[in-house]
Motif scaffolding. Sequence first.
Motif, PDB file in Angstrom:
ATOM      1  N   VAL A  76       0.845  -1.365   0.450  1.00 48.85           N
ATOM      2  CA  VAL A  76       0.080   0.248  -0.143  1.00 48.85           C
ATOM      3  C   VAL A  76       1.255   1.880   0.074  1.00 48.85           C
ATOM      4  CG1 VAL A  76      -2.117   1.331   1.546  1.00 48.85           C
ATOM      5  CG2 VAL A  76      -2.398  -1.265   1.251  1.00 48.85           C
ATOM      6  N   ASP A  77       0.864   1.961  -0.625  1.00 49.97           N
ATOM      7  CA  ASP A  77       1.721   3.190  -0.656  1.00 49.97           C
ATOM      8  C   ASP A  77       1.139   4.664   0.398  1.00 49.97           C
ATOM      9  OD1 ASP A  77       2.438   5.563  -0.907  1.00 49.97           O
ATOM     10  OD2 ASP A  77       1.430   6.176  -3.010  1.00 49.97           O
ATOM     11  N   ARG A  78       2.033   4.222   1.364  1.00 44.40           N
ATOM     12  CA  ARG A  78       1.469   5.369   2.505  1.00 44.40           C
ATOM     13  C   ARG A  78       2.771   6.428   2.393  1.00 44.40           C
ATOM     14  NH1 ARG A  78       3.120   3.297   6.864  1.00 44.40           N
ATOM     15  NH2 ARG A  78       1.027   3.981   8.602  1.00 44.40           N
ATOM     16  N   ALA A  79       2.682   6.898   1.449  1.00 43.29           N
ATOM     17  CA  ALA A  79       4.168   8.040   1.379  1.00 43.29           C
ATOM     18  C   ALA A  79       2.989   9.241   1.820  1.00 43.29           C
ATOM     19  CB  ALA A  79       5.309   8.329   0.130  1.00 43.29           C
ATOM     20  N   GLN A  80       1.672   9.334   1.618  1.00 43.71           N
ATOM     21  CA  GLN A  80       0.906  10.577   1.846  1.00 43.71           C
ATOM     22  C   GLN A  80      -0.045  10.291   2.486  1.00 43.71           C
ATOM     23  OE1 GLN A  80       2.087  14.112   1.732  1.00 43.71           O
ATOM     24  NE2 GLN A  80       4.243  13.889   0.681  1.00 43.71           N
TER      25      GLN A  80
END
Length: 412
Positions: free
Chosen positions: A405-409
């Motif tokens: 999961v993209d958790r960068a933002q």
Amino acid sequence: MLRMNAAVVTAIGLSVLAGAAGPAHAQTGVTAFEGGRLIVGDGSAPIEDATLVVDGAKIVQAGGSADVRVPAGATRVSLAGKTVMPALIDTHVHLSPTRDGLTRDLRRRAYFGVGAALSIGHDPYALLDMRGHTIPDAARFLSAGRGITMPEPGSLTAPHWIESEAEGRKAVQELAAHKVDIVKIWVDDRGGKYKKLTPEIYGAIIDEAHKHGLRVTAHIFNLEDAKGLIRAGLDAFAHGVRDKDIDDELVAMFKQRPNLILTPNLPDRGVKSDLSWLQSGLPAAEFEKLQAANTDRPQAQLFHGIQSRNLGKLNAAGVRMTLGTDGNRPWDPHIEMADMVNAGMTPMQVIVAATRNSAEFLRISDIGMLQAGKSADFLVLDANPLDDITNTRRIAAVYLRGVAVDRAQPVR
């Protein structure tokens, strides 16, 4: 979710082997996550120095590193010093009633490590087709559709408002036609403001639901209503008893029904707490609003105390628990789990409730445990939640269906 070409995957894999623990593999191909502590989710002792082998969306091997044979050519990811556990499953939420809002809600849950969520009672039928869709970076969606209650003028009209056994049965028939995942009922007069479902009416609803192969979960408040619902064959409680400390009779009734589910859904503790763990995952304005409401509230403490003691008694009696948080705050499972431990459950008992038990309650066979054949839905944590349950908040990475999961933002 992250989708990367082979060159990028290789580069990231090498950086992880050097000590990082972020997203590390593509949606296809085989990846071996090596050297971490593995919490399976079934209550068994954690496996130290474990290897989890993922092929596409599925786990194909899980066990001690000495016992797992990593396929030639697999991407190898070092998780030394990390803990791996199944993604969380929330069995009581109320999600947004629009497609865009619902998608956002499910993505926010994935950010905080939730792999599936059951929305109970306020969902328009038009959204039920989203249950079978795989949304990138999002938790799975399950729904009770429209719940059932007595008329509550001035309140939400999303549920069925009924006043007779016949109307209750008709509502269940409509729910069955829409193939809901469960039937939700409210048995609560809201502090004397409304009439509540009578034993005759909720008995008819439960009977009709069972005829259609559906189970019933109930919002309750009072001890006596809990007893009446058990006598009527209820399948699950969406809340614990909230008006008083439970008695030995209720404990005995639960013991006679070993498959009866309790989702404690503990209320706010009413104690000022450290919210810094949320700051990076929320928009600034949302975090500031939480901080402003973060105060000591003695009345809330008393209300929480009743339910916490009741949970402790039922847990000691071996009642089967699941995780549920009510409302629509995606980070609440981590608060709920800490409250469950505070009520007397062990961290392992809470993890089992939030993973295996919740998956079995939702009748989803491929999540809830980290075993061969299951979906690769898991959390990588920076610390061991068996030492301190609040370590579930220390998320290094979230994987759903084998994809990071993209958790960068934070999701906005």
